[in-house]
Design a protein around this motif. Structure first.
Motif, mmCIF file in Angstrom:
data_model
loop_
_atom_site.group_PDB
_atom_site.id
_atom_site.type_symbol
_atom_site.label_atom_id
_atom_site.label_comp_id
_atom_site.label_asym_id
_atom_site.label_seq_id
_atom_site.Cartn_x
_atom_site.Cartn_y
_atom_site.Cartn_z
ATOM 1 N N ALA A 75 54.085 -15.834 52.308
ATOM 2 C CA ALA A 75 53.675 -16.726 53.126
ATOM 3 C C ALA A 75 52.276 -16.476 54.235
ATOM 4 O O ALA A 75 51.518 -17.397 53.951
ATOM 5 C CB ALA A 75 54.313 -17.144 54.640
ATOM 6 N N LYS A 109 55.948 -23.713 54.069
ATOM 7 C CA LYS A 109 57.122 -23.907 54.790
ATOM 8 C C LYS A 109 58.208 -23.086 53.490
ATOM 9 O O LYS A 109 59.198 -22.546 54.258
ATOM 10 C CB LYS A 109 56.953 -25.304 54.876
ATOM 11 C CG LYS A 109 56.671 -25.837 56.235
ATOM 12 C CD LYS A 109 57.347 -27.448 56.420
ATOM 13 C CE LYS A 109 55.604 -27.769 57.843
ATOM 14 N NZ LYS A 109 56.469 -28.821 57.813
ATOM 15 N N GLN A 169 58.625 -15.195 53.382
ATOM 16 C CA GLN A 169 58.128 -14.628 54.042
ATOM 17 C C GLN A 169 56.966 -13.383 53.605
ATOM 18 O O GLN A 169 56.198 -13.195 53.927
ATOM 19 C CB GLN A 169 58.697 -13.700 55.243
ATOM 20 C CG GLN A 169 58.494 -14.145 56.466
ATOM 21 C CD GLN A 169 59.828 -13.883 57.786
ATOM 22 O OE1 GLN A 169 60.589 -13.294 56.953
ATOM 23 N NE2 GLN A 169 59.312 -14.182 58.572
ATOM 24 N N ASP A 170 57.039 -12.673 52.803
ATOM 25 C CA ASP A 170 56.614 -11.806 52.181
ATOM 26 C C ASP A 170 55.063 -12.535 51.784
ATOM 27 O O ASP A 170 54.056 -11.899 51.567
ATOM 28 C CB ASP A 170 57.273 -10.538 50.853
ATOM 29 C CG ASP A 170 57.050 -11.397 50.104
ATOM 30 O OD1 ASP A 170 58.097 -12.608 49.721
ATOM 31 O OD2 ASP A 170 57.577 -11.235 49.159
#
Length: 126
Positions: free
Chosen positions: A111, A104, A108-109
């Motif tokens: 994840a 979490k 994001q790149d």
């Protein structure tokens, strides 16, 4: 006449063939294979997954630890080492929880790569 002679001849051949097989004495192998008793066979598990490098330091450290743990767990499972499994069992749940929490927080790149890594390790455990 042929209908009687041929079945009788066939049955006589079968009976004599069966008798020969019954009376045959089985002899031991003249050159049995020999196992090398000097070599100890161990169940080893090779590295499960190549650990990718993550930019997020916490994810990178966790990936290294978790991969090593999964290798140890697979080795203990392959060798049926109950003592090791007793200590590693609770740690498995801890690592899984940490992985979910960390997924979490990973940027994001990274994840998707981190989640793929976790999924591959989970598939090796099951």
């Amino acid at each position: 006449m042929k209908k009687i002679v041929y079945p009788m001849l066939l049955s006589a051949v079968l009976l004599t063939a069966c008798k020969k097989e019954e009376n045959k004495i089985q002899e031991p192998m003249t050159d049995p294979p020999v196992e090398n008793s000097n070599e100890v066979q161990q169940n080893t598990v090779e590295d499960v997954v190549a650990v990718p490098k993550f930019q997020y330091a916490e994810a990178d450290q966790f990936a290294q630890e978790y991969s090593k743990f999964v290798n140890d767990f697979k080795t203990a499972t392959a060798n049926n080492d109950s003592e090791a499994l007793k200590t590693l069992g609770p740690k498995l749940n801890e690592y899984q929880k940490r992985g979910v929490e960390l997924a979490k927080r990973v940027p994001q790149d990274e994840a998707v790569a981190f989640q793929d890594f976790l999924n591959r390790l989970e598939s090796y455990i099951k």
